[in-house]
Structures are given as structure tokens and as C-alpha cells.
Write a protein that holds these residues in place. Structure first.
Motif, mmCIF file in Angstrom:
data_model
loop_
_atom_site.group_PDB
_atom_site.id
_atom_site.type_symbol
_atom_site.label_atom_id
_atom_site.label_comp_id
_atom_site.label_asym_id
_atom_site.label_seq_id
_atom_site.Cartn_x
_atom_site.Cartn_y
_atom_site.Cartn_z
ATOM 1 N N GLU A 177 0.781 -1.165 0.072
ATOM 2 C CA GLU A 177 0.008 -0.104 0.040
ATOM 3 C C GLU A 177 0.863 1.225 0.075
ATOM 4 O O GLU A 177 1.966 1.266 0.397
ATOM 5 C CB GLU A 177 -0.979 -0.052 1.196
ATOM 6 C CG GLU A 177 -1.862 -1.075 1.249
ATOM 7 C CD GLU A 177 -2.855 -1.149 2.443
ATOM 8 O OE1 GLU A 177 -3.720 -1.717 2.343
ATOM 9 O OE2 GLU A 177 -2.607 -0.125 3.301
ATOM 10 N N ARG A 178 0.468 2.263 -0.437
ATOM 11 C CA ARG A 178 0.860 3.700 -0.365
ATOM 12 C C ARG A 178 1.216 4.166 1.215
ATOM 13 O O ARG A 178 0.440 4.087 2.068
ATOM 14 C CB ARG A 178 0.139 4.666 -1.155
ATOM 15 C CG ARG A 178 0.755 6.145 -1.355
ATOM 16 C CD ARG A 178 0.284 6.977 -2.477
ATOM 17 N NE ARG A 178 0.381 6.161 -3.812
ATOM 18 C CZ ARG A 178 -0.177 6.619 -4.944
ATOM 19 N NH1 ARG A 178 -0.669 7.889 -4.844
ATOM 20 N NH2 ARG A 178 -0.010 6.008 -5.899
ATOM 21 N N GLU A 179 2.471 4.443 1.305
ATOM 22 C CA GLU A 179 2.824 4.639 2.634
ATOM 23 C C GLU A 179 3.432 6.138 2.857
ATOM 24 O O GLU A 179 4.110 6.792 1.998
ATOM 25 C CB GLU A 179 4.303 3.667 3.070
ATOM 26 C CG GLU A 179 4.894 3.951 4.316
ATOM 27 C CD GLU A 179 6.162 3.355 4.329
ATOM 28 O OE1 GLU A 179 6.464 3.048 5.465
ATOM 29 O OE2 GLU A 179 6.762 3.047 3.337
ATOM 30 N N TYR A 180 2.839 6.600 3.963
ATOM 31 C CA TYR A 180 3.312 8.029 4.407
ATOM 32 C C TYR A 180 4.863 8.006 4.595
ATOM 33 O O TYR A 180 5.353 7.295 5.304
ATOM 34 C CB TYR A 180 2.501 8.678 5.453
ATOM 35 C CG TYR A 180 3.032 9.872 6.062
ATOM 36 C CD1 TYR A 180 2.645 11.188 5.458
ATOM 37 C CD2 TYR A 180 3.648 9.551 7.472
ATOM 38 C CE1 TYR A 180 3.260 12.077 6.096
ATOM 39 C CE2 TYR A 180 4.064 10.983 7.952
ATOM 40 C CZ TYR A 180 3.804 12.075 7.285
ATOM 41 O OH TYR A 180 4.338 13.239 7.819
ATOM 42 N N VAL A 181 5.353 9.430 4.077
ATOM 43 C CA VAL A 181 6.765 9.627 4.327
ATOM 44 C C VAL A 181 7.052 10.552 5.333
ATOM 45 O O VAL A 181 7.698 10.935 6.242
ATOM 46 C CB VAL A 181 7.408 9.476 3.163
ATOM 47 C CG1 VAL A 181 8.839 9.777 3.415
ATOM 48 C CG2 VAL A 181 7.433 8.375 2.192
ATOM 49 N N ALA A 182 6.530 11.809 4.800
ATOM 50 C CA ALA A 182 6.745 13.045 5.392
ATOM 51 C C ALA A 182 5.662 14.094 4.825
ATOM 52 O O ALA A 182 5.313 14.085 4.033
ATOM 53 C CB ALA A 182 8.360 13.455 5.216
#
Length: 124
Positions: free
Chosen positions: A44-49
């Protein structure tokens, strides 16, 4: 309408660095937050910053990148940046720039505009 274009991805050895850029165009005055997300194959698309553009400039980072990555934004140039240091193979993914009018900082669904992504590959 806001258009986003990422650049700066590439192939880098573990321990190295890359700097990603996100150029915003169009109705750039409407977005208040800019974020970076990543997506590896089959995941899944993952949050980075994320960063607040207009007010305090507060930044937030995921636990996996905190201390290694730095997010910034140049309001005069409508340009966002993600400096990535001490890269690891597990950082390999397509990195996406996103902008929001208002919303939750770490939720992909809260972002209104997205770039096409840039590939980052880290090898050991």
C-alpha cells in the motif's frame, strides 16, 4: 487545479543520498500542505513526510525515515524537496509528491493533488 511534477529519483547504493524535488504549477496558492508518499510493489501507499506550507512550517515524519529524511518547501518557487540520507534497500519505492488544501497530514485520501511519481532504487 494544481499540477505536481517529481524529479530526482534514481539508483543509489545503500548509505548514499538523493534529493527529490516537487515542482508545483497552476493554481499554486490553494494548497497549504505538501507531503511525500511512497509505494513499493505489492504494498500500500505509505506516508513518508509532510510540511505545513504557510503557517508554522511544521514538519512530520514517519518513524521509518525520521532522522534520515528532511522535508522542505520554498514558497517563493512553489517547490518542495525531500532530502534522503543514509538510504536503505527498504527505501526502494516509487515516491509521490502530494498537496492538500486541508486534511490529515498522514492520510493519502486527504490530499487533493498528486504527481506521477519518481523511482528510487537502493542497492546493497
Amino acid at each position: 487545479q494544481v499540477q505536481l511534477l517529481e524529479s530526482g529519483g534514481g539508483l543509489v547504493q545503500a548509505g548514499g543520498s538523493l534529493r527529490l524535488s516537487c515542482a508545483a504549477s497552476g493554481q499554486t496558492s490553494v494548497y497549504t500542505n505538501m507531503g511525500w508518499f511512497r509505494q513499493a510493489p505489492g504494498k500500500e501507499r505509505e506516508y513518508v513526510a509532510a510540511i505545513s506550507r504557510w503557517s508554522s512550517g511544521i514538519t512530520e515524519y514517519s518513524d521509518s525515515v525520521q532522522g534520515r529524511f528532511t522535508i522542505s518547501h520554498d514558497n517563493e518557487k512553489n517547490m518542495g524537496y525531500l532530502q534522503m540520507n543514509s538510504l536503505k534497500p527498504e527505501d526502494t519505492a516509487v515516491y509521490y509528491c502530494a498537496a492538500s488544501i486541508v486534511g490529515t497530514w498522514n492520510a493519502p485520501a486527504s490530499y487533493d493533488f498528486w504527481g506521477q511519481g519518481t523511482q528510487v532504487t537502493v542497492f546493497s
